[in-house]
Design a protein around this motif. Structure first.
Motif, PDB file in Angstrom:
ATOM      1  N   SER A  24      -3.834  -9.316  18.682  1.00 13.58           N
ATOM      2  CA  SER A  24      -3.228 -10.044  17.569  1.00 13.58           C
ATOM      3  C   SER A  24      -1.721  -9.852  17.557  1.00 13.58           C
ATOM      4  O   SER A  24      -0.956 -10.782  17.285  1.00 13.58           O
ATOM      5  CB  SER A  24      -3.822  -9.562  16.237  1.00 13.58           C
ATOM      6  OG  SER A  24      -5.218  -9.664  16.231  1.00 13.58           O
ATOM      7  N   SER A  30       0.945 -12.724  18.081  1.00 13.27           N
ATOM      8  CA  SER A  30       1.960 -12.898  17.042  1.00 13.27           C
ATOM      9  C   SER A  30       3.347 -12.964  17.660  1.00 13.27           C
ATOM     10  O   SER A  30       4.190 -13.788  17.271  1.00 13.27           O
ATOM     11  CB  SER A  30       1.869 -11.743  16.037  1.00 13.27           C
ATOM     12  OG  SER A  30       2.844 -11.863  15.035  1.00 13.27           O
ATOM     13  N   LEU A  68      -7.680 -12.507  12.948  1.00 13.97           N
ATOM     14  CA  LEU A  68      -6.662 -11.538  12.534  1.00 13.97           C
ATOM     15  C   LEU A  68      -5.253 -12.113  12.577  1.00 13.97           C
ATOM     16  O   LEU A  68      -4.480 -11.955  11.630  1.00 13.97           O
ATOM     17  CB  LEU A  68      -6.714 -10.300  13.436  1.00 13.97           C
ATOM     18  CG  LEU A  68      -7.618  -9.137  13.025  1.00 13.97           C
ATOM     19  CD1 LEU A  68      -7.393  -7.953  13.951  1.00 13.97           C
ATOM     20  CD2 LEU A  68      -7.367  -8.708  11.586  1.00 13.97           C
ATOM     21  N   LEU A  82      -3.121 -12.038   8.999  1.00 12.41           N
ATOM     22  CA  LEU A  82      -2.250 -10.904   8.703  1.00 12.41           C
ATOM     23  C   LEU A  82      -0.806 -11.144   9.115  1.00 12.41           C
ATOM     24  O   LEU A  82      -0.532 -11.888  10.050  1.00 12.41           O
ATOM     25  CB  LEU A  82      -2.767  -9.646   9.419  1.00 12.41           C
ATOM     26  CG  LEU A  82      -4.157  -9.149   9.046  1.00 12.41           C
ATOM     27  CD1 LEU A  82      -4.481  -7.888   9.818  1.00 12.41           C
ATOM     28  CD2 LEU A  82      -4.279  -8.889   7.545  1.00 12.41           C
ATOM     29  N   GLU A  83       0.102 -10.464   8.404  1.00 12.97           N
ATOM     30  CA  GLU A  83       1.521 -10.481   8.762  1.00 12.97           C
ATOM     31  C   GLU A  83       1.759  -9.491   9.906  1.00 12.97           C
ATOM     32  O   GLU A  83       0.973  -8.567  10.125  1.00 12.97           O
ATOM     33  CB  GLU A  83       2.375 -10.069   7.553  1.00 12.97           C
ATOM     34  CG  GLU A  83       2.286 -11.018   6.371  1.00 12.97           C
ATOM     35  CD  GLU A  83       2.890 -12.386   6.680  1.00 12.97           C
ATOM     36  OE1 GLU A  83       3.903 -12.438   7.412  1.00 12.97           O
ATOM     37  OE2 GLU A  83       2.338 -13.389   6.200  1.00 12.97           O
ATOM     38  N   SER A 109       1.672  -5.707   9.069  1.00 11.48           N
ATOM     39  CA  SER A 109       0.316  -5.205   8.820  1.00 11.48           C
ATOM     40  C   SER A 109      -0.433  -4.997  10.126  1.00 11.48           C
ATOM     41  O   SER A 109      -1.154  -4.006  10.294  1.00 11.48           O
ATOM     42  CB  SER A 109      -0.452  -6.181   7.921  1.00 11.48           C
ATOM     43  OG  SER A 109       0.147  -6.273   6.648  1.00 11.48           O
ATOM     44  N   ILE A 110      -0.269  -5.939  11.069  1.00 12.24           N
ATOM     45  CA  ILE A 110      -0.922  -5.816  12.379  1.00 12.24           C
ATOM     46  C   ILE A 110      -0.385  -4.590  13.113  1.00 12.24           C
ATOM     47  O   ILE A 110      -1.137  -3.792  13.678  1.00 12.24           O
ATOM     48  CB  ILE A 110      -0.694  -7.085  13.231  1.00 12.24           C
ATOM     49  CG1 ILE A 110      -1.346  -8.307  12.568  1.00 12.24           C
ATOM     50  CG2 ILE A 110      -1.270  -6.902  14.636  1.00 12.24           C
ATOM     51  CD1 ILE A 110      -0.999  -9.627  13.233  1.00 12.24           C
ATOM     52  N   ASN A 159       4.302  -1.456   2.432  1.00 14.84           N
ATOM     53  CA  ASN A 159       3.377  -2.440   3.003  1.00 14.84           C
ATOM     54  C   ASN A 159       1.945  -2.042   2.665  1.00 14.84           C
ATOM     55  O   ASN A 159       1.129  -1.753   3.540  1.00 14.84           O
ATOM     56  CB  ASN A 159       3.584  -2.515   4.529  1.00 14.84           C
ATOM     57  CG  ASN A 159       2.667  -3.513   5.200  1.00 14.84           C
ATOM     58  OD1 ASN A 159       2.277  -4.519   4.615  1.00 14.84           O
ATOM     59  ND2 ASN A 159       2.286  -3.231   6.436  1.00 14.84           N
ATOM     60  N   ALA A 200      -0.583  -3.661   1.670  1.00 12.03           N
ATOM     61  CA  ALA A 200      -1.643  -4.529   2.212  1.00 12.03           C
ATOM     62  C   ALA A 200      -2.056  -4.057   3.607  1.00 12.03           C
ATOM     63  O   ALA A 200      -3.247  -4.048   3.944  1.00 12.03           O
ATOM     64  CB  ALA A 200      -1.161  -5.970   2.265  1.00 12.03           C
ATOM     65  N   GLY A 201      -1.047  -3.647   4.418  1.00 10.33           N
ATOM     66  CA  GLY A 201      -1.333  -3.161   5.763  1.00 10.33           C
ATOM     67  C   GLY A 201      -2.186  -1.902   5.747  1.00 10.33           C
ATOM     68  O   GLY A 201      -3.080  -1.730   6.585  1.00 10.33           O
ATOM     69  N   VAL A 216      -5.792  -2.863   4.799  1.00 11.79           N
ATOM     70  CA  VAL A 216      -6.454  -3.469   5.970  1.00 11.79           C
ATOM     71  C   VAL A 216      -6.877  -2.379   6.948  1.00 11.79           C
ATOM     72  O   VAL A 216      -8.009  -2.372   7.458  1.00 11.79           O
ATOM     73  CB  VAL A 216      -5.515  -4.479   6.669  1.00 11.79           C
ATOM     74  CG1 VAL A 216      -6.069  -4.883   8.038  1.00 11.79           C
ATOM     75  CG2 VAL A 216      -5.323  -5.715   5.805  1.00 11.79           C
ATOM     76  N   THR A 217      -5.967  -1.432   7.206  1.00 15.90           N
ATOM     77  CA  THR A 217      -6.247  -0.336   8.133  1.00 15.90           C
ATOM     78  C   THR A 217      -7.413   0.508   7.640  1.00 15.90           C
ATOM     79  O   THR A 217      -8.309   0.871   8.422  1.00 15.90           O
ATOM     80  CB  THR A 217      -4.999   0.560   8.301  1.00 15.90           C
ATOM     81  OG1 THR A 217      -3.902  -0.256   8.723  1.00 15.90           O
ATOM     82  CG2 THR A 217      -5.241   1.654   9.318  1.00 15.90           C
TER      83      THR A 217
END
Length: 426
Positions: A99, A103, A333, A337-338, A341-342, A397, A399-400, A403-404
Motif C-alpha cells: 500500500s 501510494s 488499504l 488510508l492516508e 497512517s500506512i 495521527n 487514526a493511524g 488502524v495499527t
C-alpha cells in the motif's frame, strides 16, 4: 541443480529489498517530523536495522530456510498462537508495504503526466499499478525477477548520481543552514521521524529467504546482511542531507509526497524533476511486483505450516490464492488510508517483528552459537522505538494508531480462533 546465489547477488537482494518504494514514499514525511535532524533520524533507524542484522545472520546460518523470518519465529516459539499471530502480522505487513509503494507511485505519477498537460486522480494511479503488477505476477514469475534485476541497477545509478550532484550543489545554497543543530527538533520528534521512515530499511530480511542457496554461507551470509545495510544507511543519510540542504522546509512540506523529485529541481531543473520522478515510478513498480510475490509466498507457507486455513494452499491460475487476496487487500488499504497512517502501521509492524526476531535470537543463543547481549540490545531498542513512535503518533495521527491496533488484534485473535477451532475438531 538449483542456481546458487553469489555474494554480489545476495547483496543485491538486500539492497533491492530496502531501496524500493520506501525512500520515495516517506522521505517528505520524515523531514516534516525531524526537519534539520533528518540525517540523524535515518542513522538511528539504520542502527536498529544493523543490530537486528546480527540476529538474522545467526538465525540464517543455523536455520537456512526459504521461510526466513517465519522459520525463525517458529523455531523459537513453536506452533503457538503467539508465533502464528506474529507470522500473520508479517503477511499483513507485506500488504501494508504494498500500500505504501502504491501510494508513492500514485503521488509521483501525476507530476509526470502534468508535464504533458494531463491530470488524473491519485487513487486511479495507485489502483492501476497494483492491478498491473498482479497481472504480471500471474503471467510469469520470471518476468517479475527480470523487472526487479533491471530496476535495482537503474534506481541505484539515478539515486547515486542525485547524491553526487546534490552534494556538489549544496555549496553556496542558502538552505544548507537548515542542517545546523539550531534547526534540529526535540529528540522525541526526530526519533519519531526515524521510526516513521523505518519502513525504508525493511527488506534486508529477504536475504534470509535466499540463505539456503547462497554460496559459502558461513562467509557470505554475514557479508550480505552487513554490507547491504551499511551501504543503504550511508545512501539514505546522504539523500537526507541533499534534500534538507536543497529546499526550504516550507517547500518540502508542500511537496511532501514527491519531495525527492522536487529536491532535484535546484540542481537539474525540470530535467532532474523528470528523471527522479521516473526513478520513483520504476522503483515503486518493481517493489510492488516483488512484494506481491513475497507476500503470496508468506501466505502460502503459513497455510502449509497450519497457521492459516489449508484452503490458502489452493492454486488460482497457477499461483497461490494468497496472491489475489494480497492484491485485493492492498487495493482496499491504499484507497482507504492516508500515507502517514500506512507508514505508521508498516513501521510498527516491522519494529514488532524485528523485536520478536531479536528475542528469538536471544532465546536460541546456544543453538545458534550466538551472543546474548547483541540480540537483547536489539530487542529493547526495537521496543523503545516502538513506544516512541506510538506515543508521538497517538497525539498527531490517532487514526493511524487505531488502524495499527486493529491490525494487531485481528492477527492474534484470528490465530487464536483458528487454533481453537482446530483443537475442537480433533
Amino acid at each position: 541443480m538449483d542456481k546458487k546465489i553469489s555474494l554480489k547477488e545476495a547483496i543485491s537482494i538486500g539492497i533491492g529489498g530496502m531501496v524500493g518504494g520506501g525512500i520515495f514514499a516517506v522521505l517528505g514525511l520524515a523531514v516534516s517530523l525531524a526537519e534539520g535532524a533528518t540525517p540523524v533520524a535515518f542513522l538511528f533507524a539504520g542502527i536498529i536495522a544493523l543490530i537486528t542484522c546480527y540476529s538474522y545472520v545467526k538465525l540464517s546460518l543455523a536455520y537456512p530456510d526459504k521461510g526466513g523470518t517465519v522459520r525463525f519465529i517458529n523455531e523459537a516459539f513453536g506452533e503457538s498462537v503467539f508465533s502464528g499471530g506474529v507470522n500473520n502480522l508479517l503477511w499483513i505487513s507485506y500488504i501494508i508495504m504494498l500500500s505504501l509503494y502504491a501510494s508513492a507511485f500514485g503521488s509521483y505519477a501525476p507530476n509526470l503526466l502534468e508535464i504533458f498537460g494531463r491530470k488524473i486522480d491519485f487513487h486511479i494511479y495507485a489502483s492501476f499499478i497494483i492491478i498491473l503488477a498482479t497481472m504480471i505476477n500471474y503471467y510469469s514469475i520470471k518476468v517479475v525477477g527480470q523487472i526487479e534485476s533491471y530496476a535495482v541497477t537503474i534506481k541505484l545509478v539515478i539515486l547515486i548520481t542525485f547524491v553526487i550532484i546534490g552534494l556538489y550543489g549544496l555549496f553556496g545554497n542558502s538552505n544548507i543552514d537548515q542542517l545546523a543543530v539550531t534547526h534540529w527538533v526535540t529528540p522525541v520528534k526526530f526519533l519519531t521521524g526515524g521510526m516513521v521512515i523505518f519502513v525504508a530499511y525493511e527488506g534486508f530480511e529477504l536475504i534470509a529467504n535466499a540463505a539456503p542457496d547462497i554460496i559459502s554461507p558461513q562467509k557470505n551470509i554475514p557479508r550480505a546482511y552487513y554490507y547491504s545495510v551499511i551501504f543503504v544507511i550511508i545512501l539514505y543519510i546522504l539523500i537526507a542531507i541533499v534534500t534538507v540542504g536543497s529546499l526550504p522546509f516550507g517547500e518540502i512540506a508542500k511537496a511532501e509526497d514527491y519531495v525527492l523529485a522536487e529536491a532535484a529541481k535546484p540542481m537539474l531543473g525540470k530535467a532532474g524533476f523528470f528523471i527522479i520522478t521516473v526513478a520513483a515510478l520504476l522503483s515503486t513498480f518493481s517493489a510492488i511486483n516483488a512484494s506481491l510475490y513475497g507476500g503470496s509466498r508468506v501466505n502460502y507457507e503459513l497455510a502449509e505450516d497450519n497457521e492459516l486455513p489449508k484452503h490458502l494452499t489452493m492454486m488460482l491460475w497457477n499461483q497461490p490464492v494468497g496472491l489475489m487476496i494480497t492484491a485485493v487487500s492492498t487495493l482496499v488499504l491504499v484507497n482507504l488510508l492516508e500515507l502517514e497512517s500506512i507508514s505508521t502501521a508498516g513501521s510498527v509492524g516491522f519494529l514488532f517483528i524485528f523485536a520478536t526476531v531479536n528475542f528469538a535470537s536471544f532465546k536460541l543463543y546456544q543453538s545458534i552459537k550466538g551472543n546474548k547481549i547483541v540480540p537483547l540490545l536489539g530487542f529493547f531498542m526495537c521496543l523503545a522505538a516502538l513506544a516512541i513512535l506510538i506515543a508521538q503518533q497517538y497525539n498527531s495521527n490517532r487514526a493511524g494508531i487505531y488502524v495499527t491496533l486493529a491490525i494487531f488484534i485481528s492477527c492474534f485473535l484470528s490465530e487464536w480462533i483458528y487454533k481453537r477451532s482446530q483443537n475442537n475438531a480433533e
